[in-house]
Design an enzyme around this catalytic site. Structure first.
Site, short mmCIF file in Angstrom:
data_model
loop_
_atom_site.label_atom_id
_atom_site.label_comp_id
_atom_site.label_asym_id
_atom_site.label_seq_id
_atom_site.Cartn_x
_atom_site.Cartn_y
_atom_site.Cartn_z
N GLY A 19 1.08 -0.94 0.09
CA GLY A 19 0.50 0.16 0.27
C GLY A 19 0.98 0.88 -0.03
N LEU A 22 -0.55 3.64 -2.79
CA LEU A 22 -2.20 4.23 -2.00
C LEU A 22 -1.69 5.02 -0.57
CD1 LEU A 22 -5.11 4.00 -1.39
CD2 LEU A 22 -4.69 2.06 0.10
N LYS A 42 8.87 8.41 -8.04
CA LYS A 42 9.34 7.95 -8.01
C LYS A 42 11.03 7.30 -8.21
CE LYS A 42 7.39 3.87 -7.45
NZ LYS A 42 7.25 2.72 -6.71
N ASP A 60 1.64 3.01 -10.81
CA ASP A 60 2.39 3.85 -9.62
C ASP A 60 2.41 5.04 -10.04
OD1 ASP A 60 2.42 1.34 -8.00
OD2 ASP A 60 4.44 1.48 -7.40
#
Length: 240
Positions: A19, A22, A42, A60
């Site tokens: 997660g 999220l 990222k 993502d």
């Protein structure tokens, strides 16, 4: 809320698929709700899909883009986008790509010039290799950001969480807080497991995210919806 002078957070997790995305997206929403310009980032992603129009995406990155309020292709949130969903250093090596921490740090610096806060989401767990010399922990140390740990609440998570905390602290990084994420099925003795973690993790508890309602579950080959991120954001708080 006090944020490190380096203006951001590093979101790590006890494993892959716990997660992190999220939580990172929910944090970005909460920051933006306070009037702070926040964006996701990222260092590397592994795994892409092709949508109906033939364009290639990463789940993502698209989630972070949605949370950041960015239009498609408005801002690069990751330089190293690898197609195969395996350990990044392995697929990079197989494709003769060197995951260069210096370049990643430069990209982070560029985002810091445009946004007040950058929420960096790691890849997999804290010690996933980046290249033959470095791992994600080394990268987090170089970024010198406070860490937010996402714990996927399933059998084995206590050990994984405590080991990850030791790894973070061994690099003299601050754990700004941790989040308990319930995942798709609630584990037995959930509250007791959370209490055990509270007793052993000496960092702020930022909240527990319940299992997402069926209509908010993330479809395969798609990002989280803004509604899913808002649901998660309602159940966590920002670090103080």
């Amino acid at each position: 809320m006090t944020i490190n002078a380096s203006t951001g957070f590093f979101v790590s997790g006890t494993d892959t698929e716990v997660g992190k995305t999220l939580v990172a997206g929910a944090l970005i929403l909460k920051l933006r709700e306070t009037g702070i310009s926040a964006v996701g980032f990222k260092p590397v992603v592994a795994g892409t899909y092709v949508d109906a129009s033939g364009q290639k995406f990463n789940e993502d990155l698209e989630t972070l883009r949605i949370a950041s309020g960015l239009n498609l292709h408005e801002q690069s949130l990751c330089r190293y986008i690898l197609d195969q969903a395996v350990a990044p250093h392995l697929v990079a090596k197989a494709n003769d790509i060197y995951l260069d921490s210096t370049i990643i740090l430069g990209d982070l610096h560029s985002l810091n010039q445009k946004f007040e806060v950058v929420v960096v989401e790691g890849a997999g767990g804290f010690l996933v290799p980046l290249n033959e010399q470095e791992d994600l922990g080394d990268l987090a140390q170089a970024m010198d950001l406070p860490v937010i740990l996402v714990i996927g609440m399933r059998l084995g998570c206590i050990n994984h969480a405590l080991l990850t905390c030791e790894a973070i602290q061994s690099r003299q990084l601050t754990i700004a807080g941790w989040v308990a994420n319930t995942l798709s099925e609630e584990m037995p003795l959930l509250e007791e497991n959370i209490q055990t973690l509270k007793d052993r993790i000496f960092a702020p508890f930022l909240g527990v995210i319940p299992t997402l309602p069926q209509q908010l579950q993330k479809p395969e080959n798609a990002p989280y919806s803004i509604e899913s991120l808002r649901f998660a954001a309602e159940h966590i708080k920002l670090p103080e």
